[in-house]
Every structure is written in structure tokens, then in C-alpha cells.
Design a protein around this motif. Structure first.
Motif, mmCIF file in Angstrom:
data_model
loop_
_atom_site.group_PDB
_atom_site.id
_atom_site.type_symbol
_atom_site.label_atom_id
_atom_site.label_comp_id
_atom_site.label_asym_id
_atom_site.label_seq_id
_atom_site.Cartn_x
_atom_site.Cartn_y
_atom_site.Cartn_z
ATOM 1 N N LYS A 9 33.705 40.068 26.761
ATOM 2 C CA LYS A 9 32.487 39.980 28.038
ATOM 3 C C LYS A 9 31.902 41.369 27.081
ATOM 4 N N VAL A 11 27.874 42.067 29.739
ATOM 5 C CA VAL A 11 27.516 42.630 30.754
ATOM 6 C C VAL A 11 26.144 43.954 30.927
ATOM 7 N N SER A 76 28.073 41.008 34.844
ATOM 8 C CA SER A 76 29.113 40.247 33.808
ATOM 9 C C SER A 76 28.080 38.820 33.761
ATOM 10 N N TYR A 113 36.456 43.479 30.613
ATOM 11 C CA TYR A 113 34.609 43.632 31.654
ATOM 12 C C TYR A 113 34.792 45.726 31.438
#
Length: 179
Positions: A9, A11, A76, A113
Motif C-alpha cells: 500500500k 498513502v 490511499s 495501511y
């Protein structure tokens, strides 16, 4: 494990300024979202979040120069979904210590995350030449977060009682070449 959780992931952070934090602390999700410029979800006006965001708004009101360090929505990438919040407890101390904090909204947990947030926070801390140590304080019963910081290279340095009768474990990560 589904494919979504096994994918790395990424961000980006969107600053939550004092006006945004005040709106959220008052339970005004629409106003907080409009002020932040991103679509926040119900997690941002939960009882826990309202308390924390009120505290952070007061912190910024007292010291506006702390705003760039404090609260961020974690978005995200590349889809633009807000998955939680993260930031620092304030600017670096005179000793060069910077403490991180992060929370993944419940419906986005166990997908990588938190790891992405910690990675982004560490990149921000490393970009500051005066930061020598990054600290994280984690509840002893938060096994997911304990694994996240340990996986990021933090070392356990102490344990202390918390206000709920449990204990918090303090971790630190020394930035290379900065002692």
C-alpha cells in the motif's frame, strides 16, 4: 489473505488544520470533509476521534507552528480513499525526538495501511535533519500495531502504565548517523 491485503500500500497525507479538527471534534463530518478537501468517513467523528481531534485542535491553537506536524488524513494512493489518520504528537523535541501516531479506520484494517502510514511518517521524519529518534507508544494489547512498528525496525525501550489500567510499550528508532 486476499490480494488486496498482500499488495503493498501507499498513502499520502492531507493536513487536517485547526478548522477541520474543530469541525470533526464537534461531529460535523460534512464540514470537516469540506475543510480538508477530502471525503472523510464516519470514523472521523467517532467518540474516540472527536476527543483526539479536539485535543489536537487545542494544541494547534496554542502553538500554530505545530500544525504541519500534528494531524493528517491518510489517503490511499492511487484511489484517493481516506483510510485513517496519522501524524506526530508535535514538532521534534530539542533532543531530536519525534513521536508518531496513526490509526487505520476500522473498515480498512489488516490491509497494510498502517505499514504504509509508518513508512510515510518515517520518510517525513528522516527529511528533517534535526530528528535523531522516532518514537512510537503502543498499547500492549494492540498486537497489530506492535507488529507494525517492530517490522519497521523500532526497538522496544520501555513499558509504562496507561490511563485505562493497561500498559503501553514505548519503541524507538534511531535514525542512521544522527546521534
Amino acid at each position: 489473505m486476499n490480494n488486496e491485503s498482500s499488495t503493498t500500500k501507499s498513502v499520502r497525507f492531507v493536513e487536517l488544520g485547526e478548522k477541520t479538527l474543530r469541525a470533526l471534534a464537534e461531529g460535523d463530518l460534512a464540514g470537516g470533509s469540506a475543510e480538508a478537501g477530502v471525503a472523510l468517513d464516519e470514523y472521523f467523528v467517532s467518540e474516540r476521534s472527536r476527543h483526539i481531534f479536539g485535543y489536537r485542535a487545542d494544541q494547534i491553537a496554542k502553538d500554530p507552528s505545530a500544525a504541519p506536524w500534528i494531524a493528517r488524513a491518510a489517503v490511499s494512493e492511487p484511489d484517493g480513499t481516506v483510510v485513517g489518520d496519522a501524524g506526530f504528537h508535535g514538532p521534534p523535541s530539542e533532543a531530536g525526538v519525534l513521536e508518531i501516531g496513526y490509526t487505520v479506520a476500522p473498515r480498512y484494517r489488516r490491509r497494510g495501511y498502517a505499514r504504509a502510514m509508518v513508512k510515510a511518517l518515517l520518510a517525513r521524519a528522516t527529511a528533517e535533519p534535526d530528528v535523531r529518534t522516532v518514537r512510537a507508544t503502543i498499547r500492549s494489547d494492540n498486537t497489530a500495531s506492535l507488529a507494525t512498528v517492530e517490522g519497521a525496525g523500532f526497538t522496544r525501550v520501555s513499558e509504562k502504565a496507561n490511563e485505562s489500567g493497561g500498559s503501553d510499550i514505548v519503541f524507538e528508532l534511531e535514525l542512521a548517523g544522527r546521534r
